[in-house]
Design a protein around this motif. Structure first.
Motif, PDB file in Angstrom:
ATOM      1  N   TYR A  85       0.790  -1.238   0.000  1.00  0.00           N
ATOM      2  CA  TYR A  85       0.000   0.000   0.000  1.00  0.00           C
ATOM      3  C   TYR A  85       0.823   1.289   0.000  1.00  0.00           C
ATOM      4  N   PRO A  86       2.036   1.357   0.608  1.00  0.00           N
ATOM      5  CA  PRO A  86       2.792   2.615   0.510  1.00  0.00           C
ATOM      6  C   PRO A  86       3.138   2.994  -0.926  1.00  0.00           C
ATOM      7  N   LEU A  87       3.280   2.009  -1.818  1.00  0.00           N
ATOM      8  CA  LEU A  87       3.635   2.305  -3.202  1.00  0.00           C
ATOM      9  C   LEU A  87       2.517   3.031  -3.935  1.00  0.00           C
ATOM     10  N   ALA A  88       1.320   2.988  -3.395  1.00  0.00           N
ATOM     11  CA  ALA A  88       0.194   3.704  -4.002  1.00  0.00           C
ATOM     12  C   ALA A  88      -0.025   5.051  -3.329  1.00  0.00           C
ATOM     13  N   GLU A  99       2.125   9.240   2.810  1.00  0.00           N
ATOM     14  CA  GLU A  99       0.687   9.250   3.029  1.00  0.00           C
ATOM     15  C   GLU A  99       0.075   8.167   2.153  1.00  0.00           C
ATOM     16  N   CYS A 100      -0.369   7.092   2.768  1.00  0.00           N
ATOM     17  CA  CYS A 100      -0.889   5.933   2.036  1.00  0.00           C
ATOM     18  C   CYS A 100      -2.360   6.186   1.701  1.00  0.00           C
ATOM     19  N   ASN A 101      -2.556   7.055   0.723  1.00  0.00           N
ATOM     20  CA  ASN A 101      -3.888   7.561   0.395  1.00  0.00           C
ATOM     21  C   ASN A 101      -4.525   6.871  -0.799  1.00  0.00           C
ATOM     22  N   ASP A 102      -3.931   5.792  -1.281  1.00  0.00           N
ATOM     23  CA  ASP A 102      -4.462   5.036  -2.412  1.00  0.00           C
ATOM     24  C   ASP A 102      -4.562   5.855  -3.688  1.00  0.00           C
ATOM     25  N   ASP A 103      -3.672   6.846  -3.854  1.00  0.00           N
ATOM     26  CA  ASP A 103      -3.642   7.610  -5.100  1.00  0.00           C
ATOM     27  C   ASP A 103      -3.302   6.718  -6.281  1.00  0.00           C
ATOM     28  N   GLY A 104      -2.547   5.659  -6.030  1.00  0.00           N
ATOM     29  CA  GLY A 104      -2.317   4.665  -7.057  1.00  0.00           C
ATOM     30  C   GLY A 104      -0.952   4.698  -7.701  1.00  0.00           C
ATOM     31  N   ALA A 105      -0.748   3.735  -8.599  1.00  0.00           N
ATOM     32  CA  ALA A 105       0.480   3.626  -9.382  1.00  0.00           C
ATOM     33  C   ALA A 105       0.154   3.901 -10.841  1.00  0.00           C
ATOM     34  N   ALA A 106       1.158   4.331 -11.594  1.00  0.00           N
ATOM     35  CA  ALA A 106       0.963   4.615 -13.016  1.00  0.00           C
ATOM     36  C   ALA A 106       1.135   3.339 -13.833  1.00  0.00           C
ATOM     37  N   GLY A 144       6.381  12.603  -6.498  1.00  0.00           N
ATOM     38  CA  GLY A 144       5.247  12.115  -7.285  1.00  0.00           C
ATOM     39  C   GLY A 144       5.011  10.632  -7.148  1.00  0.00           C
ATOM     40  N   TRP A 145       4.819   9.977  -8.302  1.00  0.00           N
ATOM     41  CA  TRP A 145       4.557   8.541  -8.314  1.00  0.00           C
ATOM     42  C   TRP A 145       5.671   7.785  -7.598  1.00  0.00           C
ATOM     43  N   LEU A 146       5.297   6.819  -6.778  1.00  0.00           N
ATOM     44  CA  LEU A 146       6.286   5.944  -6.149  1.00  0.00           C
ATOM     45  C   LEU A 146       6.472   4.651  -6.931  1.00  0.00           C
ATOM     46  N   LEU A 147       5.520   4.333  -7.788  1.00  0.00           N
ATOM     47  CA  LEU A 147       5.618   3.147  -8.634  1.00  0.00           C
ATOM     48  C   LEU A 147       5.009   3.443  -9.991  1.00  0.00           C
ATOM     49  N   LEU A 148       5.761   3.129 -11.027  1.00  0.00           N
ATOM     50  CA  LEU A 148       5.267   3.249 -12.395  1.00  0.00           C
ATOM     51  C   LEU A 148       5.602   1.968 -13.146  1.00  0.00           C
ATOM     52  N   VAL A 149       4.678   1.542 -14.005  1.00  0.00           N
ATOM     53  CA  VAL A 149       4.860   0.333 -14.807  1.00  0.00           C
ATOM     54  C   VAL A 149       4.611   0.674 -16.268  1.00  0.00           C
ATOM     55  N   GLN A 150       5.489   0.211 -17.135  1.00  0.00           N
ATOM     56  CA  GLN A 150       5.275   0.374 -18.573  1.00  0.00           C
ATOM     57  C   GLN A 150       5.334  -0.988 -19.234  1.00  0.00           C
ATOM     58  N   VAL A 151       4.250  -1.363 -19.879  1.00  0.00           N
ATOM     59  CA  VAL A 151       4.188  -2.623 -20.621  1.00  0.00           C
ATOM     60  C   VAL A 151       4.481  -2.309 -22.082  1.00  0.00           C
ATOM     61  N   ASN A 152       5.584  -2.847 -22.575  1.00  0.00           N
ATOM     62  CA  ASN A 152       6.041  -2.599 -23.940  1.00  0.00           C
ATOM     63  C   ASN A 152       5.655  -3.768 -24.837  1.00  0.00           C
TER      64      ASN A 152
END
Length: 453
Positions: A85-88, A99-106, A144-152
């Motif tokens: 949850y911290p990654l979001a 702040e574990c506010n569930d803003d989410g990951a990219a 900003g984002w703590l986790l980002l994922v790119q599917v190529n």
């Protein structure tokens, strides 16, 4: 080749945890080691060919279309974020609280104008960076984002998953725990605690954070990009075994793979530097160390302890000779790791105030870098990145695009988990001299095809 390959972003979305984070977990305190981490993203690239047949559930998952695979990744990522949850969340309050506010990951989908085999035939560090969702050196890692994922998505149907995780909240071990937890959930085996290797968020209780006032915040450890070249060197298992035998001594009877390869790179880089008559001072080698397995404390540190649980030691080769004894360097590296273990084992409670004072003292020392060489090495060997099976097989290659700072060395396992791939960044002049070292080329291949290795 880099200019010929097009990376087209076709979709961007935010993935939130599938279950809201409970109120009592909404504030996550960063540890002292998190506070001192560089403001960068830790990258990882996992490559999956369309023909993979190693999956445990190949019949169901291999029949998936590309769109179905992406939806499968999104749904399983949302479930995984409930455990991570911290990654979001977002870093707030003077860079000391998430702040574990569930803003989410990219989550980003990209279309690549070539086949996966084109990348694996001739790996190029500059091209690999384009498969990541954000620049490694981006300051967004702290705000900003703590986790980002790119599917190529490649023309052949192959796929590369690029992950960028803020170094302010995670090291390579945490990244590995995350990726394998995500893969386990994606496989659908179970999402029970008994099957998943869930993280433990509690590093701040061991490495207690410094309570800085608003007027005494430490300067953000941001990275300044340098003009340098990234090159990949591959050491086969048989070559490493020979090297280990040759560098063994009465001081280090059984050198590890990492010790042998690190010492060889340090030796050849230093000799190459000194051969151009501009760097005649001492040579330093800074080695990052995963404290979870190396440090014996009571109670022991959990292997799945999340955050930055990394220490480091610095070894010095002060010989001014143009030829350096390789066995001596191995002994210095072993002495450094043993000293680090003793340092942390002597303390049942990490003294953050003392550590912060040491950092300030180091920062206040006169800088004489012009007449010395400083190399920094981090080893990701033994982290099971090659076990990340999302349902269509294990990756054919796990890689990292190195950071744009000279003299950085990143070691990773080959696919056979016995050989080692070394990503080294250095100036163009140093690279040419480095690759002219016969001793290096006796053990390493310069950027061979992944398909052949």
């Amino acid at each position: 080749m880099a200019t010929e390959i097009k990376v087209e972003i076709i979709e961007r979305q935010t993935i939130k945890p599938s279950t809201s984070t409970p109120h009592h977990l909404r504030s996550y305190k960063l540890s002292f080691l998190d506070q001192m981490a560089f403001v960068i993203y830790t990258p990882l690239l996992l490559f999956y060919p369309i023909t993979s047949t190693t999956s445990n559930v190949s019949t169901r998952h291999h029949a998936m279309s590309i769109d179905e695979r992406c939806r499968h990744l999104i749904e399983s990522l949302a479930k995984t974020l409930t455990h991570f949850y911290p990654l979001a969340g977002r870093i707030v309050k003077g860079n000391s609280i998430v702040e574990c506010n569930d803003d989410g990951a990219a989550f980003i989908k990209a279309r690549i104008s070539c086949c996966l085999s084109d990348i694996l035939e001739n790996p190029d560090g500059q091209i690999l960076k384009r498969f990541l969702p954000i620049e490694i050196e981006s300051k967004e890692a702290g705000t900003g984002w703590l986790l980002l994922v790119q599917v190529n998505l490649f023309e052949c149907g192959g796929m590369a998953i690029g992950l960028s995780i803020s170094h302010r909240i995670a090291d390579a071990s945490t990244l590995c725990t995350f990726i394998n937890c995500w893969a386990t959930i994606a496989l659908g085996s179970s999402d029970s605690d008994q099957v998943l290797n869930l993280p433990e968020f509690g590093a701040a209780s061991v490495f207690k954070p410094i309570e800085f006032s608003s007027s005494s915040q430490p300067p953000a450890r941001e990275v300044i990009k340098e003009k340098c070249i990234i090159q990949r060197y591959v050491f086969d298992a048989s070559k490493i075994s020979t090297l280990q035998s040759e560098v063994a001594s009465s001081f280090v009877a059984k050198p590890t793979r990492v010790e042998a390869v690190s010492a060889l790179i340090w030796k050849c880089a230093t000799e190459a530097s000194r051969s151009n008559l501009r760097k005649q001072g001492p040579s330093f080698f800074r080695q990052d160390v995963n404290l979870r397995k190396r440090v014996v404390v009571v109670p022991p540190l959990p292997e799945n302890l999340a955050g930055n649980v990394v220490g480091s030691f610095t070894s010095k080769a002060d010989e001014e000779s143009s030829v350096i004894n390789l066995k001596d360097l191995v002994a210095k590296l072993r002495e450094g790791i043993e000293g680090l273990k003793e340092k942390y084992a002597a303390k049942l409670v990490f003294d953050s105030d003392e550590a912060w004072q040491e950092i300030k003292d180091e920062q206040n020392k006169p800088k004489t870098r012009d007449n010395m060489e400083i190399y920094s090495c981090t080893s990701w060997c033994r982290f099971p990145f090659y076990e990340a099976d999302f349902g269509w097989g294990r990756p054919s290659w796990a890689s990292v695009a190195s950071i744009a700072i000279k003299n950085i060395i990143v070691l990773m396992d080959k696919r056979d988990c016995s050989g080692i791939e070394a990503w080294v960044t250095m100036s163009e002049e140093s690279k040419a001299l480095f690759e002219s070292k016969v001793e290096l080329l006796g053990y390493a291949f310069v950027n061979p095809s992944v398909i052949d290795t």
